[in-house]
Structures are given as structure tokens and as C-alpha cells.
Design an enzyme around this catalytic site. Structure first.
Site, mmCIF file in Angstrom:
data_model
loop_
_atom_site.group_PDB
_atom_site.id
_atom_site.type_symbol
_atom_site.label_atom_id
_atom_site.label_comp_id
_atom_site.label_asym_id
_atom_site.label_seq_id
_atom_site.Cartn_x
_atom_site.Cartn_y
_atom_site.Cartn_z
ATOM 1 N N CYS A 31 0.998 -0.870 0.433
ATOM 2 C CA CYS A 31 0.026 -0.395 0.048
ATOM 3 C C CYS A 31 1.125 1.254 -0.202
ATOM 4 O O CYS A 31 1.429 1.754 0.956
ATOM 5 C CB CYS A 31 -0.676 -0.046 1.138
ATOM 6 S SG CYS A 31 -1.879 1.612 1.845
ATOM 7 N N CYS B 143 -0.060 3.559 2.727
ATOM 8 C CA CYS B 143 1.084 2.653 4.130
ATOM 9 C C CYS B 143 2.106 3.528 4.108
ATOM 10 O O CYS B 143 3.456 3.485 5.118
ATOM 11 C CB CYS B 143 0.350 1.582 4.050
ATOM 12 S SG CYS B 143 -0.347 0.685 4.332
#
Length: 416
Positions: free
Chosen positions: A63, A66
């Protein structure tokens, strides 16, 4: 195919930021060093039980958001761990440890949850290190701060930052404030000033005591409550003041509106940033101050066309449009006041409110899901993106595996 899939899964499980791994076997104690703590299925429950205050980042290694969040948490972690009442930061690979993710209803990445004595709440505050630290300090502060000088009052307001409303009680009974401070601790700052000069009365614009001053620094709003300070009156003032007088509609504020039982006066404009819209919002703010039993809000078609369209408001219709929404599936148009003209909007809004209170309205059904359904649809979009990504990975693996055959392990080693 099996080898290639295993290697891709191995690659996406590699963490992208430094962490501090904990041994939790036997009677070992957690000994964090101020770094982000790496959790897994073997130590997650023990960590929740061991720390009074723990912020957990549920992430996925693939991600992009993230990866951008991880350095911010790395910076914030030692600062928070050094507080008098320390807050620790941990992370868990929710993609790898799917049972943990399922238990805490994680369906998007990154998701932050703040565990207070083992009880999780969703963290929706800022994610830049400096403001994240300031935001989280609220949760370990006293329910009510005691201020005994002008300097202490100013320092308290300055240190509170801009993310929470601030309630300053001047000449108020401390035990009374404590009741509501405990109830709304997660949503606002509370303090009682015992010794203060007349200068503070000028600064905070009150002329008698007892007085409860509200400061909403995020929206530049202030107001003063002179009572009555019995039960429901004070509770209503505090609860209603947690939101700004005029609420900009976006996915985050929609979540806040879930907790409200007041009707919502919604004004739909073409563009929130336009000067005409700014002038209208100032008029709405005055109306909101005099009608606290209603929530006043606004949204721009340019900012969120999908939401506005649910009220039959698009760029092709005459705007601004004003209505009363129940927060779920229905809204009401006031006969003769569906649109706002350029001139004397204050009088138009007064007539709109008068018509609404007299019941001179036409009820309409919201296009699409209710408020809760709409919020859930926003959340589910994250899940859709996740599924699309995984399908793309599997298609890539299948094609690559067919072309490369036995050479796939070599490529996997390169990825490591």
C-alpha cells in the site's frame, strides 16, 4: 504457478519501515525502545493487554499510503513514548494476519486504531508526525485542567492546538465541569480558571461569571454560555458546540454526523471556495448561532458532485439550493424557498426556517443509500480497490509463470 504466487506473497509481506520486534513468550515483558513495535498473531493480544495507550497501524506492505505514513509514525513514536503517560505505536501486517484484521473490521489501508486500556477506537486525526503527537496527547491529559493565572490560561489554549474544541470555565464549579469533561474527553479540551484578570474577560469576550467559553480553533469560532448550568442545558451546549456552526460536508464530517439526532440544514453551492459561497456561509453561521437545535452544513457540487446529486443538485440546476435533511433517507424542501437568490440572503434564510418550523414543506427521498449506507459505500470502495489490485497481481503471476517456467525462483530472489 504455485512457486510464482508464493514469491509474490512473500514480497508483499516485507515491512517497509524500521520497527522494534517484541518477544512475548513466557513471562517476558514488553520493553519498547521508542521505535514502532512490530506485532504479529503471536504477540498482538499481549501487547493490547500490556499498554494503557497503544496506537496500532493496520497496514499492507504493497500500500502506497502505508509507505508514506510509516516515516511519520517513526518520528512520532519516540516523542509519544517519552510522555509522562506514554503512548506507544505499533503496527501489524493486516494483509498477512488477516484474522486480526477481520476481528477489528479492517477493510482499508492504512487504518489506525487507538487502544485505550484495551478498548479500541478508530483514529481519524492528522497523520503528520508533529500534529499527530499533539492530537494524541489529548487522550492522556487530565479530564479537567486547573488554571490559576492568565499565563496558565494562555499556555493551555496554545498547547491544546487546533484539532479539538476548547471549553474554558470561568468561575464554574469544578465538579460540574468534571462530569462533562469525563463524558466528552475524547472530543474536547476542558479547563477551569480560578484566578484570572479582567484582561482575560476582554480576550475571551465575556462580561460576567460564571461563564463557559467555547473556542473552536480549527474553524475560528468562539461563543459564551452563561447558563443555566443544570444538567441538560449545559450538556446540550457542549454537545452542540463539538461541531462548527457551519459544517463542511465531506467523508470525515459525515461520520461525525452519524452521532447526531438533530436535523441538518444543508446548503448546496456550485463551489465552496468561491467568494459568493464564502459570503453565504457567513450568513448561515449567523443563522446557526440562533438555531442551535439544527445543524447547518454546506457542500459544493465542484467538491463532491456525487453527494450533491443525491439531492437532485447538479451543475446544471440553479444553485444555491437549501433543504432540511434528516441524515438518513429523507429531506424536506420548504415551499417557495427551495433556492437562494443573490439579494438579501439573510431574510431568505429566515423565511426558509420559518416555513420549515411551520411545516410548509415537501418531503423527498434521497437518491441512493442512507447516510450510514453512503458512508459504508465509501468504505467499501477501499475493498474494491484491494480486490482489483489482488486480481491484477494474480493475473501477472499467471502470465509471468507461464513465460518463465523454472526461472521464477531466480526472479523472486531478485525481488528480495
Amino acid at each position: 504457478m504455485a512457486n510464482s504466487l508464493a514469491l509474490v506473497l512473500l514480497w508483499i509481506s516485507i515491512p517497509f519501515s524500521p520497527s522494534f520486534s517484541l518477544a512475548t513468550t513466557g513471562d517476558d515483558q514488553f520493553r519498547p525502545d521508542g521505535s514502532v513495535i512490530e506485532l504479529s498473531s503471536s504477540n498482538f493480544d499481549a501487547a493490547i493487554a500490556s499498554f494503557d495507550f497503544l496506537l496500532v497501524d493496520f497496514y499492507a506492505p504493497w500500500c502506497g499510503h502505508c509507505k508514506r505514513l510509516a516515516p511519520e509514525l517513526d518520528v512520532a513514536a519516540p516523542v509519544l513514548a517519552g510522555l509522562d503517560k506514554p503512548i506507544f505505536i505499533a503496527k501489524v501486517d493486516a494483509d498477512k494476519y488477516s484474522k486480526i484484521a477481520s476481528k477489528y473490521e479492517i477493510d482499508g489501508f492504512p487504518t489506525l486504531k487507538f487502544f485505550i486500556h484495551g478498548v479500541p477506537i478508530e483514529y481519524t486525526g492528522p497523520r503528520k508526525a508533529e500534529v499527530l503527537v499533539q492530537y494524541l496527547k489529548k487522550f492522556v491529559a487530565p479530564d479537567v485542567s486547573h488554571l490559576e493565572s492568565d499565563t496558565a490560561i494562555q499556555n493551555f489554549v496554545d498547547s491544546a492546538g487546533k484539532n479539538f474544541p476548547i471549553f474554558l470555565g470561568f468561575g464554574l464549579d469544578e465538579s460540574l465541569m468534571a462530569v462533562f469533561a469525563s463524558k466528552y474527553k475524547k472530543k474536547a479540551w476542558f479547563a477551569v480558571a480560578k484566578d484570572f484578570s479582567e484582561d482575560m474577560m476582554v480576550v475571551y469576550d465575556f462580561d460576567k461569571v460564571p461563564a463557559l467559553v467555547l473556542i473552536n480553533p480549527k474553524y475560528g469560532e468562539r461563543s459564551v454560555f452563561y447558563g443555566p448550568f443544570e444538567g441538560e442545558f449545559l450538556d446540550d451546549f457542549i454537545k452542540q458546540s463539538l461541531l462548527p456552526l457551519t459544517v463542511p460536508i465531506n467523508p470525515d464530517t459525515l461520520k461525525l454526523l452519524k452521532e447526531e439526532d438533530r436535523k441538518i440544514v444543508l446548503t448546496i453551492v456550485q463551489d465552496e471556495t468561491h467568494e459568493n459561497s464564502a459570503q453565504l456561509i457567513r450568513v448561515l453561521r449567523s443563522a446557526a448561532n440562533a438555531n442551535r437545535d439544527l445543524i447547518f452544513s454546506f457542500v459544493g457540487v465542484h467538491q463532491w458532485e456525487e453527494f450533491a446529486d443525491r439531492f437532485d443538485a447538479t451543475k446544471s440546476v440553479h444553485l444555491p439550493k437549501i433543504l432540511v435533511w434528516d441524515g438518513n433517507e429523507e429531506y424536506e424542501l420548504v415551499v417557495g424557498s427551495e433556492k437562494l437568490k443573490e439579494e438579501d440572503r439573510g431574510s431568505q434564510i429566515s423565511r426558509f426556517l420559518e416555513g420549515y418550523r411551520q411545516g410548509n414543506t415537501i418531503k423527498k427521498k434521497l437518491k441512493g443509500p442512507s447516510l450510514i449506507g453512503f458512508i459504508n459505500s465509501l468504505i467499501s470502495l477501499k475493498s474494491i480497490y484491494l480486490v482489483v489490485f489482488i486480481v491484477a497481481i494474480l493475473m501477472f503471476v499467471q502470465q509471468f509463470g507461464g513465460q518463465s517456467g523454472e526461472n521464477q525462483p531466480v526472479r523472486g530472489e531478485h525481488l528480495d
